[in-house]
Design an enzyme around this catalytic site. Structure first.
Site, short mmCIF file in Angstrom:
data_model
loop_
_atom_site.label_atom_id
_atom_site.label_comp_id
_atom_site.label_asym_id
_atom_site.label_seq_id
_atom_site.Cartn_x
_atom_site.Cartn_y
_atom_site.Cartn_z
N GLN A 8 -8.66 -32.43 -87.89
CA GLN A 8 -9.10 -31.90 -89.18
C GLN A 8 -10.62 -31.88 -89.28
O GLN A 8 -11.22 -30.89 -89.70
CB GLN A 8 -8.53 -32.79 -90.31
CG GLN A 8 -8.82 -32.26 -91.72
CD GLN A 8 -8.51 -33.25 -92.82
OE1 GLN A 8 -8.43 -34.45 -92.60
NE2 GLN A 8 -8.37 -32.75 -94.03
N GLY A 26 -11.55 -35.27 -79.81
CA GLY A 26 -10.73 -35.04 -81.00
C GLY A 26 -11.17 -33.75 -81.67
O GLY A 26 -11.11 -33.59 -82.88
N ASP A 85 -8.29 -37.09 -72.42
CA ASP A 85 -7.56 -38.17 -73.10
C ASP A 85 -8.48 -39.39 -73.10
O ASP A 85 -8.81 -39.93 -72.04
CB ASP A 85 -6.25 -38.47 -72.32
CG ASP A 85 -5.48 -39.64 -72.94
OD1 ASP A 85 -4.35 -39.89 -72.49
OD2 ASP A 85 -6.05 -40.30 -73.85
N TYR A 110 -4.52 -48.78 -89.07
CA TYR A 110 -5.65 -47.84 -89.07
C TYR A 110 -6.90 -48.52 -89.64
O TYR A 110 -7.97 -48.50 -89.03
CB TYR A 110 -5.27 -46.63 -89.91
CG TYR A 110 -6.35 -45.62 -90.18
CD1 TYR A 110 -6.88 -45.46 -91.45
CD2 TYR A 110 -6.83 -44.80 -89.15
CE1 TYR A 110 -7.85 -44.51 -91.71
CE2 TYR A 110 -7.81 -43.85 -89.41
CZ TYR A 110 -8.31 -43.71 -90.69
OH TYR A 110 -9.28 -42.77 -90.94
N LYS A 126 -10.35 -49.57 -87.75
CA LYS A 126 -11.65 -49.03 -88.18
C LYS A 126 -12.63 -50.18 -88.47
O LYS A 126 -13.82 -50.10 -88.15
CB LYS A 126 -11.47 -48.14 -89.42
CG LYS A 126 -10.81 -46.80 -89.13
CD LYS A 126 -11.62 -45.95 -88.15
CE LYS A 126 -11.01 -44.58 -87.91
NZ LYS A 126 -11.76 -43.79 -86.92
N ASP A 166 -10.17 -32.26 -76.23
CA ASP A 166 -9.00 -32.79 -76.96
C ASP A 166 -7.83 -32.88 -75.99
O ASP A 166 -7.83 -32.26 -74.92
CB ASP A 166 -8.65 -31.84 -78.14
CG ASP A 166 -7.82 -32.55 -79.21
OD1 ASP A 166 -8.34 -32.73 -80.33
OD2 ASP A 166 -6.67 -32.93 -78.91
N ILE A 167 -6.85 -33.68 -76.39
CA ILE A 167 -5.65 -33.83 -75.55
C ILE A 167 -4.75 -32.62 -75.72
O ILE A 167 -3.92 -32.31 -74.88
CB ILE A 167 -4.94 -35.14 -75.94
CG1 ILE A 167 -4.00 -35.62 -74.82
CG2 ILE A 167 -4.23 -35.04 -77.27
CD1 ILE A 167 -3.57 -37.07 -74.98
C1 VAH Z 1 -6.08 -41.12 -94.06
N1 VAH Z 1 -7.45 -39.14 -94.26
O1 VAH Z 1 -5.50 -40.69 -95.06
C2 VAH Z 1 -7.45 -40.52 -93.78
C3 VAH Z 1 -8.56 -41.27 -94.48
C4 VAH Z 1 -9.32 -42.56 -96.52
C5 VAH Z 1 -8.20 -41.80 -95.85
O2 VAH Z 1 -9.09 -42.26 -93.66
O3 VAH Z 1 -5.62 -41.93 -93.30
#
Ligand code: VAH
Length: 318
Positions: A13, A9, A53, A143, A147, A35-36
């Protein structure tokens, strides 16, 4: 010992700035950016680059075999907003990508692995203010779920396989060197570019939406300080809370107007990212990271705005 560090990755960012910092510390050839996507023009010759990948385990294994990394930074993921648009893709990349890296790090005896978690692991049932290291964690995004599960897997690989994997729950991140990648906090980067170019910005979050945030130099330093910390000092093998500062779009706009008084900001009412932001903490308690490895943020909102605008204006003039 000469480090050999793989960064997955690398063009994202965080990756863009992390690779640059790692190459400054260890030398260009010691850091293999992976990175891909191809690196952008500005970064394409800074050091070794491999297409990779993280979902293709065989090609990933070939990279581990070729480079025998002493450290791996695994950053590839879909972020919160994009993840809600493509939930199955987000779960597969964020979960299976991590599991491939953890498994291969054990197979190839990688000394240390870094993987970013996020304050997105907290949810509506978590304490809203000064959210502690340990509390109810009921994330409401794919997400955040990925995590939280990833944190459990990191601790599992540490306990079962002795893998020295370390992680940080990043707040929203701001930087001028690379575009954010589809998160709920991306507004805090876009507003600067729009303020410089057009003196106006349409913010997808409400004016009073307070979210924990951090400047990228602090975030990169946190990752490197955690990776350099003595293993015996670390009491947490899921992921550490760290805090920078908390602000709302209105607070950020007010600080930017000290430099660009003409800036006008309008606020959307029903963007899908508002519900995501509402589920996250307002502020974070990072006392465990301070205790274990002397974490301390350095950038305040005034410093961040000054540095962002100075550098983005230079880019805009190119
Ligand atoms: C997002 N920049 O906005 C990430 C981050 C806490 C936010 O994990 O998904």
């Amino acid at each position: 010992m000469q480090e050999k560090i793989l960064v997955f990755g690398a063009n994202g960012q965080i990756g863009t700035e992390l690779v640059e910092q790692l190459r400054t510390i260890h030398g260009g050839s010691a850091i293999i950016a992976c990175d891909i996507k191809d690196p952008d023009f500005a970064h394409r010759h800074d050091g070794p680059f491999e297409h990779g990948d993280v979902l293709q385990e065989a090609s990933l294994q070939a990279l581990f075999k070729k480079h025998k990394p002493t450290q791996v930074f695994h950053l590839a993921a879909l972020l919160s907003a994009v993840g809600e648009q493509r939930p199955q893709v987000a779960w597969e990349l964020n979960m299976n990508g991590l599991l491939h890296v953890l498994e291969l790090a054990v197979e190839f005896k990688t000394a240390k692995v870094f993987w970013p978690s996020s304050i997105a692991v907290f949810g509506p049932g978590s304490p809203k203010h000064n959210t502690p290291q340990f509390c109810v964690m009921d994330p409401s995004t794919v997400y955040g779920i990925s995590k939280l599960a990833g944190e459990r897997w990191c601790e599992y690989y540490y306990l079962k396989h002795g893998l020295d994997v370390r992680s940080i729950r990043y707040p929203g991140l701001m930087g001028w060197k690379a575009e954010p990648g589809g998160g709920t906090t991306d507004y805090a980067v876009h507003i600067f570019r729009e303020a410089i170019k057009r003196r106006e910005y349409e913010c997808f979050l409400r004016a009073d939406t307070q979210i924990p945030m951090m400047y990228m130099p602090d975030a990169i330093r946190a990752s490197l300080e955690l990776m350099e910390a003595p293993a015996e000092k670390l009491t947490t093998r899921s992921a550490y809370n760290i805090a920078g500062l908390s602000f709302s779009p209105a607070m950020l706009a007010r600080e930017i107007r000290k430099h660009i008084p003409q800036l006008t900001v309008t606020y959307l009412k029903n963007d899908h990212r508002q519900a995501i932001a509402n589920s996250w903490p307002n502020s974070i308690d990072d006392s465990v990271a301070r205790e274990d490895w002397n974490w301390q943020a350095r950038f305040n909102l005034e410093d961040i705005c000054e540095d962002m605008l100075d550098n983005l204006r230079k880019i805009a003039l190119r």
